[in-house]
Scaffold this active site. Sequence first.
Site, PDB file in Angstrom:
ATOM      1  N   HIS A 177      -6.369  -1.805   2.449  1.00 54.48           N
ATOM      2  CA  HIS A 177      -5.394  -1.427   1.436  1.00 54.48           C
ATOM      3  C   HIS A 177      -5.587  -2.223   0.141  1.00 54.48           C
ATOM      4  O   HIS A 177      -5.395  -3.440   0.124  1.00 54.48           O
ATOM      5  CB  HIS A 177      -3.999  -1.696   2.020  1.00 54.48           C
ATOM      6  CG  HIS A 177      -2.874  -1.354   1.124  1.00 54.48           C
ATOM      7  ND1 HIS A 177      -1.871  -2.221   0.826  1.00 54.48           N
ATOM      8  CD2 HIS A 177      -2.589  -0.215   0.459  1.00 54.48           C
ATOM      9  CE1 HIS A 177      -1.001  -1.652   0.028  1.00 54.48           C
ATOM     10  NE2 HIS A 177      -1.408  -0.435  -0.212  1.00 54.48           N
ATOM     11  N   HIS A 207      -2.776  -0.813  -9.357  1.00 54.42           N
ATOM     12  CA  HIS A 207      -1.665  -0.204  -8.618  1.00 54.42           C
ATOM     13  C   HIS A 207      -0.437   0.054  -9.477  1.00 54.42           C
ATOM     14  O   HIS A 207       0.147   1.132  -9.451  1.00 54.42           O
ATOM     15  CB  HIS A 207      -1.279  -1.094  -7.434  1.00 54.42           C
ATOM     16  CG  HIS A 207      -0.097  -0.585  -6.688  1.00 54.42           C
ATOM     17  ND1 HIS A 207       1.203  -0.918  -7.016  1.00 54.42           N
ATOM     18  CD2 HIS A 207       0.007   0.267  -5.637  1.00 54.42           C
ATOM     19  CE1 HIS A 207       2.040  -0.308  -6.194  1.00 54.42           C
ATOM     20  NE2 HIS A 207       1.351   0.418  -5.350  1.00 54.42           N
TER      21      HIS A 207
END
Length: 263
Positions: A20, A62
């Site tokens: 991730h 992100h």
Amino acid sequence: MSMPSLAGRRLRTDPWIIAHRGYRTRYPENTLCAFAAAIEAGADMIELDVMLARDRRMVVIHDDTLDRTTNGRGPVGLKTLAELKKLDAGGWFAPQFAGETLPTLEEAMDLMGGRVLINIEIKRNAYEPDDPPDAVERQLLDLVKRRGLLNSVLISSFEVRLLERIASRGDGVALAFLNRNAGEPGNIETCRKLQAFSFHPNWIELKGEHVREFHQAGFPVFPYNADTEEQIRRVITTGADGIITSDPLLAREIWKEEESSQT
Ligand code: G3P
Ligand code: CA
């Protein structure tokens, strides 16, 4: 080593360990060093997040803003790529990573392409209803095709309209539907409509009965954000096909341990 492909990796028998934002527990997230470390740690796939800079270039980050993961301030979309490239995307994590920059998607693909499977998440707010010719999903697909990586890239999003638009192009790229709540009515129908490769829910709400329903419908399940030993063990008990985790090495070790204790 042969080129990794989504079709070539077995489902159900081998868990897919998906790193991730790279190897995020030990490296600054969504940077080239975090991706390289995840490959080194044996991740099967690497997840990353893509956004557009002010000059419409694809950059890997992100958050909508620069504040948390760089020494910059304000929205990502208000800076050009040249401006973004001057920022430090590693020093916030630990001093030894100072000088790490925000990667472009091209740079990330250059590092990972052909070495590992890649899961590119397009953020919900990247959806542009007027569908400009340089919409992020169009640029991304063009890049994936130019690099010959159609078989090793999985595109995911919480934004169904964005996934529908990609599906309608008919490029054959694999799609994953992200939805926090695995039990929400309509998830399986959405996966069917998209002809999705997989479904990615948050691990917290995921139960074994959900995984069984998705499997009956033909969709593998890869839950996200399970990072601690306890969370990883919980995911394994659900029967999920793999895990999207910030600690790929730990997940691999625990999965192996759980499997050997069952034999
Ligand atoms: O792709 C799964 C996961 O990354 C979605 O949540 O916020 O970590 O991008 P987030
Ligand atoms: Ca993500």
